[in-house]
Scaffold this motif. Structure first.
Motif, PDB file in Angstrom:
ATOM      1  N   GLY A   1      13.003   3.507 -11.821  1.00 55.81           N
ATOM      2  CA  GLY A   1      12.835   2.461 -12.821  1.00 55.81           C
ATOM      3  C   GLY A   1      13.964   1.450 -12.734  1.00 55.81           C
ATOM      4  N   GLN A   2      13.614   0.192 -12.639  1.00 55.09           N
ATOM      5  CA  GLN A   2      14.627  -0.866 -12.544  1.00 55.09           C
ATOM      6  C   GLN A   2      14.141  -2.072 -13.346  1.00 55.09           C
ATOM      7  OE1 GLN A   2      15.613  -2.002  -8.570  1.00 55.09           O
ATOM      8  NE2 GLN A   2      17.372  -3.219  -9.183  1.00 55.09           N
ATOM      9  N   GLY A   3      14.945  -2.459 -14.346  1.00 56.33           N
ATOM     10  CA  GLY A   3      14.536  -3.567 -15.209  1.00 56.33           C
ATOM     11  C   GLY A   3      13.310  -3.181 -15.998  1.00 56.33           C
ATOM     12  N   ASP A   4      12.263  -3.963 -15.849  1.00 56.71           N
ATOM     13  CA  ASP A   4      11.016  -3.677 -16.562  1.00 56.71           C
ATOM     14  C   ASP A   4       9.929  -3.142 -15.632  1.00 56.71           C
ATOM     15  OD1 ASP A   4      10.495  -5.906 -15.072  1.00 56.71           O
ATOM     16  OD2 ASP A   4       9.565  -7.066 -16.686  1.00 56.71           O
ATOM     17  N   THR A   5      10.325  -2.730 -14.421  1.00 53.85           N
ATOM     18  CA  THR A   5       9.335  -2.293 -13.427  1.00 53.85           C
ATOM     19  C   THR A   5       9.556  -0.832 -13.055  1.00 53.85           C
ATOM     20  OG1 THR A   5       9.206  -4.530 -12.512  1.00 53.85           O
ATOM     21  CG2 THR A   5       8.327  -2.736 -11.160  1.00 53.85           C
ATOM     22  N   LEU A   6       8.483  -0.053 -13.189  1.00 52.14           N
ATOM     23  CA  LEU A   6       8.478   1.359 -12.804  1.00 52.14           C
ATOM     24  C   LEU A   6       7.811   1.460 -11.432  1.00 52.14           C
ATOM     25  CD1 LEU A   6       8.887   4.385 -13.661  1.00 52.14           C
ATOM     26  CD2 LEU A   6       6.538   4.289 -14.560  1.00 52.14           C
ATOM     27  N   THR A   7       8.511   2.067 -10.465  1.00 52.30           N
ATOM     28  CA  THR A   7       7.993   2.186  -9.092  1.00 52.30           C
ATOM     29  C   THR A   7       7.769   3.657  -8.762  1.00 52.30           C
ATOM     30  OG1 THR A   7       9.241   0.222  -8.425  1.00 52.30           O
ATOM     31  CG2 THR A   7       8.412   1.649  -6.666  1.00 52.30           C
ATOM     32  N   ILE A   8       6.552   3.958  -8.299  1.00 53.09           N
ATOM     33  CA  ILE A   8       6.178   5.336  -7.976  1.00 53.09           C
ATOM     34  C   ILE A   8       5.602   5.361  -6.562  1.00 53.09           C
ATOM     35  CG2 ILE A   8       4.783   7.324  -8.648  1.00 53.09           C
ATOM     36  CD1 ILE A   8       4.575   6.090 -11.436  1.00 53.09           C
ATOM     37  N   GLN A   9       6.083   6.292  -5.761  1.00 51.13           N
ATOM     38  CA  GLN A   9       5.515   6.519  -4.437  1.00 51.13           C
ATOM     39  C   GLN A   9       5.697   7.983  -4.055  1.00 51.13           C
ATOM     40  OE1 GLN A   9       7.530   3.896  -1.760  1.00 51.13           O
ATOM     41  NE2 GLN A   9       9.556   4.698  -2.202  1.00 51.13           N
TER      42      GLN A   9
ATOM     43  N   PRO B   1       0.834  -1.207   0.000  1.00 50.44           N
ATOM     44  CA  PRO B   1       0.000   0.000   0.000  1.00 50.44           C
ATOM     45  C   PRO B   1       0.869   1.257   0.000  1.00 50.44           C
ATOM     46  CG  PRO B   1      -0.807  -1.578   1.626  1.00 50.44           C
ATOM     47  CD  PRO B   1       0.497  -2.102   1.129  1.00 50.44           C
ATOM     48  N   GLY B   2       0.480   2.230  -0.817  1.00 49.98           N
ATOM     49  CA  GLY B   2       1.255   3.455  -0.906  1.00 49.98           C
ATOM     50  C   GLY B   2       2.325   3.414  -1.968  1.00 49.98           C
ATOM     51  N   THR B   3       2.408   2.306  -2.688  1.00 53.42           N
ATOM     52  CA  THR B   3       3.396   2.156  -3.755  1.00 53.42           C
ATOM     53  C   THR B   3       2.702   1.686  -5.024  1.00 53.42           C
ATOM     54  OG1 THR B   3       5.130   1.559  -2.169  1.00 53.42           O
ATOM     55  CG2 THR B   3       5.533   1.013  -4.470  1.00 53.42           C
ATOM     56  N   LEU B   4       3.026   2.335  -6.155  1.00 46.69           N
ATOM     57  CA  LEU B   4       2.483   1.966  -7.454  1.00 46.69           C
ATOM     58  C   LEU B   4       3.608   1.338  -8.291  1.00 46.69           C
ATOM     59  CD1 LEU B   4       0.266   1.978  -9.637  1.00 46.69           C
ATOM     60  CD2 LEU B   4       0.973   4.322 -10.202  1.00 46.69           C
ATOM     61  N   ARG B   5       3.414   0.063  -8.657  1.00 44.20           N
ATOM     62  CA  ARG B   5       4.414  -0.635  -9.465  1.00 44.20           C
ATOM     63  C   ARG B   5       3.779  -0.997 -10.804  1.00 44.20           C
ATOM     64  NH1 ARG B   5       6.275  -5.541  -7.423  1.00 44.20           N
ATOM     65  NH2 ARG B   5       8.302  -5.234  -8.416  1.00 44.20           N
ATOM     66  N   ILE B   6       4.440  -0.552 -11.891  1.00 47.87           N
ATOM     67  CA  ILE B   6       3.935  -0.781 -13.251  1.00 47.87           C
ATOM     68  C   ILE B   6       5.003  -1.529 -14.040  1.00 47.87           C
ATOM     69  CG2 ILE B   6       3.064   0.325 -15.346  1.00 47.87           C
ATOM     70  CD1 ILE B   6       2.368   2.769 -13.609  1.00 47.87           C
ATOM     71  N   GLN B   7       4.567  -2.612 -14.659  1.00 49.70           N
ATOM     72  CA  GLN B   7       5.497  -3.413 -15.477  1.00 49.70           C
ATOM     73  C   GLN B   7       5.288  -3.067 -16.951  1.00 49.70           C
ATOM     74  OE1 GLN B   7       4.971  -7.792 -15.831  1.00 49.70           O
ATOM     75  NE2 GLN B   7       6.986  -7.884 -14.843  1.00 49.70           N
ATOM     76  N   ILE B   8       6.387  -2.781 -17.654  1.00 49.81           N
ATOM     77  CA  ILE B   8       6.313  -2.480 -19.079  1.00 49.81           C
ATOM     78  C   ILE B   8       6.947  -3.630 -19.863  1.00 49.81           C
ATOM     79  CG2 ILE B   8       6.364   0.007 -18.659  1.00 49.81           C
ATOM     80  CD1 ILE B   8       9.291   0.029 -19.437  1.00 49.81           C
TER      81      ILE B   8
ATOM     82  N   PRO C   1      11.676  -3.120 -21.749  1.00 50.83           N
ATOM     83  CA  PRO C   1      12.579  -2.509 -20.761  1.00 50.83           C
ATOM     84  C   PRO C   1      13.449  -1.403 -21.349  1.00 50.83           C
ATOM     85  CG  PRO C   1      12.616  -4.911 -20.598  1.00 50.83           C
ATOM     86  CD  PRO C   1      11.871  -4.586 -21.858  1.00 50.83           C
ATOM     87  N   ASP C   2      13.690  -1.414 -22.637  1.00 55.18           N
ATOM     88  CA  ASP C   2      14.518  -0.364 -23.233  1.00 55.18           C
ATOM     89  C   ASP C   2      13.839   1.002 -23.158  1.00 55.18           C
ATOM     90  OD1 ASP C   2      16.404  -2.242 -23.837  1.00 55.18           O
ATOM     91  OD2 ASP C   2      15.630  -2.609 -25.868  1.00 55.18           O
ATOM     92  N   GLY C   3      12.533   1.018 -22.977  1.00 56.70           N
ATOM     93  CA  GLY C   3      11.811   2.285 -22.890  1.00 56.70           C
ATOM     94  C   GLY C   3      11.640   2.779 -21.460  1.00 56.70           C
ATOM     95  N   MET C   4      12.403   2.200 -20.525  1.00 58.44           N
ATOM     96  CA  MET C   4      12.238   2.587 -19.115  1.00 58.44           C
ATOM     97  C   MET C   4      12.571   4.064 -18.887  1.00 58.44           C
ATOM     98  SD  MET C   4      11.297   1.991 -16.109  1.00 58.44           S
ATOM     99  CE  MET C   4      10.955   0.230 -16.244  1.00 58.44           C
ATOM    100  N   ALA C   5      13.615   4.580 -19.535  1.00 57.87           N
ATOM    101  CA  ALA C   5      13.970   5.986 -19.351  1.00 57.87           C
ATOM    102  C   ALA C   5      12.813   6.890 -19.774  1.00 57.87           C
ATOM    103  CB  ALA C   5      15.230   6.317 -20.146  1.00 57.87           C
ATOM    104  N   GLN C   6      12.138   6.527 -20.873  1.00 60.97           N
ATOM    105  CA  GLN C   6      10.994   7.301 -21.331  1.00 60.97           C
ATOM    106  C   GLN C   6       9.838   7.201 -20.324  1.00 60.97           C
ATOM    107  OE1 GLN C   6      10.727   9.339 -23.776  1.00 60.97           O
ATOM    108  NE2 GLN C   6       8.520   9.720 -23.805  1.00 60.97           N
TER     109      GLN C   6
END
Length: 555
Positions: free
Chosen positions: A165-173, A123-130, A133-138
């Motif tokens: 952003g780490q690997g294919d997972t974007l983490t937002i909190q 809870p309190g953390t948003l994890r999004i998998q793309i 992975p090459d588009g993680m910077a974007q």
């Protein structure tokens, strides 16, 4: 010293008369309380009083003071709650609300980031998998573009989101600075909502204050039970945005079908005729924060959800130049003018605001349901019978203490002891008068402070009379002995009272609840006792001496 100038006598006895005048309403507590409540109700409703209200208003003369001491929870009975606000719930709600916007933004960049999906997280953390992975910077750049600057003095220049952003997972909190700011807003909003909910009941002087980082103390005299108070706190405030038809100062202005006449919260005597059907409701308001407009003037930013934003955007586009009313619990808290269309569900309210005004308006806009759940750590119900028992016990203790002091002073100092007792009576009256003027709350420890003051108040007279005895034994005549007694004892009296007053100030500053109630009455009693023990007693002795002209005196 016995030759007191006339103007000093006038000042001393005028203060005594005022003390009696302002203390009298407490002897008719129920009648004066009903009078005050009726007047407040009539002022709030803006209409003529009902027969019951008029009878209550007529029950106490308008020319008499009507200030009362407020009785604390232990004297009046009521409910006590200590609530812990679940601040982590707010973090989770903020992050969950961010997902739809984040999803749409990433979908627009599908060519760079590929497919997206939300994955399980704390809870309190948003994890999004793309999927790319090459588009993680974007993806990180897009997420950072949705971040907002923090509008606080300590967080200025920082972002409200922590994006990684780490690997294919974007983490937002939420960032640490935003969590701190969110905690402050949440506690402020919770306090405001609880206060508005409790005030609707019409209780006298509830105690609603923050304790520590995440706790709120709620004490409401006169309410039936702790369960009733919890139910009251959980009620949702009604917030709506309505079209304004007209603005008037006539509380009886005629309204057509489908319209309402609502009083202004901040403009006494001003009423707004609004459409009864709201344009949007507070349920569609996502957030409201104090901010600054393009001219660096205080303003309020607000944001609706998708459905509310579309409705509000269409409405503002069609009503440029016209005011709309922000209505909270059937009172207009603000009526800004629409300067331009507000598409997208976000807008800014400008006006002649101070920073405090914009902050308060933002809190009121958010004052719908409580922003976070609460756990009740303590709950107590004090019945009115127990409160009355406390009053009776305090009254008995006061009477016993007063009688003991009176008997002691008369036994030790005879007629001069009676004069000290008269000064002591005026001192107790003055304490009640000051408490009434300050609107202070009297608690059971406060009564203990008054009883203690009765004992300490005659200390000054004891010092004076003992000094007079010494002067008489040294062969001084009565006038000289009395003069020297008051003069030489004064420095010791001041020193003793200042040290006690400092103790009372420290107790009030670092203590809470019962300790502060004790400190208030003790501090007031010390100040009034210096006046009555020295100046009132001296005036009484001077008047007695001028009348009797004794050749000798016995102290």
């Amino acid at each position: 010293m016995l030759q007191i100038p006339t103007w000093k006598r006038i000042v001393i006895w005028s203060l005594c008369a005022l003390a009696i005048l302002f203390a009298i309403p407490n002897a008719f507590y129920g009648r004066v309380e009903n009078h005050n409540d009726a007047q407040e109700a009539v002022a709030a409703q803006g209409t003529a009083p009902t027969p019951e209200q008029q009878a209550a208003i007529d029950g106490w003369p308008n020319w008499m003071p009507s200030s009362l001491m407020n009785l604390g929870l232990d004297l009046r009975g009521g409910a006590h709650l200590l609530a812990e606000v679940r601040l982590s719930d707010v973090y989770a709600d903020r992050v969950d609300a961010l997902w739809p916007e984040m999803r749409d933004a990433l979908r627009d960049a599908r060519a760079e980031v590929g497919g997206i999906r939300r994955v399980a997280s704390d809870p309190g953390t948003l994890r999004i998998q793309i999927s790319n992975p090459d588009g993680m910077a974007q993806a990180v750049q897009i997420a950072q573009g949705l971040a907002q600057p923090i509008q606080t003095l300590t967080g200025t220049g920082q972002s409200d989101l922590d994006v990684q952003g780490q690997g294919d997972t974007l983490t937002i909190q939420l960032s640490e600075a935003e969590r701190t700011a969110t905690d402050q807003r949440t506690m402020q909003q919770s306090l405001e909502i609880i206060r508005r909910r409790v005030d609707e009941v019409g209780t006298r002087e509830p105690t609603i204050q923050r304790q520590g980082d995440d706790r709120i103390l709620i004490e409401v005299p006169g309410i039936g039970s702790a369960d009733e108070l919890k139910s009251l706190i959980g009620t949702t405030a009604q917030l709506t945005f309505n079209s304004v038809v007209n603005r008037t100062t006539d509380p009886n202005a005629p309204v057509e079908a489908g319209q309402e006449l609502l009083a202004s919260e901040n403009e006494p005597g001003v009423f707004y005729i609004v459409q009864a059907t709201p344009v949007v409701s507070g349920e569609q308001l996502v957030d409201a924060q104090p901010a600054f407009d393009q001219n660096n003037a205080p303003a309020v930013n607000f944001r609706f959800n998708g459905a509310g934003g579309r409705i509000f955007g269409d409405y503002t586009a069609q009503n440029i130049g016209r005011p709309f009313a922000i209505v909270l619990d059937d009172k207009v808290i603000s009526a800004p003018v629409i300067n331009s269309a507000i598409p997208g569900g976000s807008g800014i309210i400008t006006g002649s605001f101070t920073v405090e005004d914009s902050t308060e308006l933002a809190v009121l806009l958010r004052a719908g349901a409580l922003p976070a759940g609460m756990d009740f750590l303590e709950e107590r119900t004090i019945g009115p019978e127990l409160g009355q028992d406390s009053i009776d016990a305090g009254r008995m203790a006061s009477i016993i203490g007063m009688v003991a002091v009176v008997v002691f002073m008369v036994a030790c100092y005879g007629w001069f002891g009676m004069i000290a007792n008269i000064a002591l009576t005026i001192n107790v009256i003055a304490i009640f008068a000051v408490l009434s003027l300050l609107g202070a709350t009297l608690t059971l420890p406060g009564i203990a402070g008054i009883v203690l003051t009765m004992g300490t108040a005659v200390d000054a007279n004891v010092l004076i009379f003992e000094r007079v005895r010494e002067e008489l034994r040294a062969g001084r005549n009565p006038v000289r002995a009395l003069d020297e007694g008051f003069h030489k004892a004064l420095s010791a009296i001041i020193d003793a009272n200042i040290t006690t007053l400092l103790t009372a100030v420290i107790m009030f500053a670092v203590g809470s609840g019962p300790v502060r109630g004790f400190a208030v009455t003790l501090g007031i009693g010390i100040i009034t006792s210096m006046f009555t023990s020295v100046y009132v007693a001296r005036s009484l002795i001077a008047a007695w001496y001028a009348w009797r002209r004794p050749k000798t005196i016995t102290v």
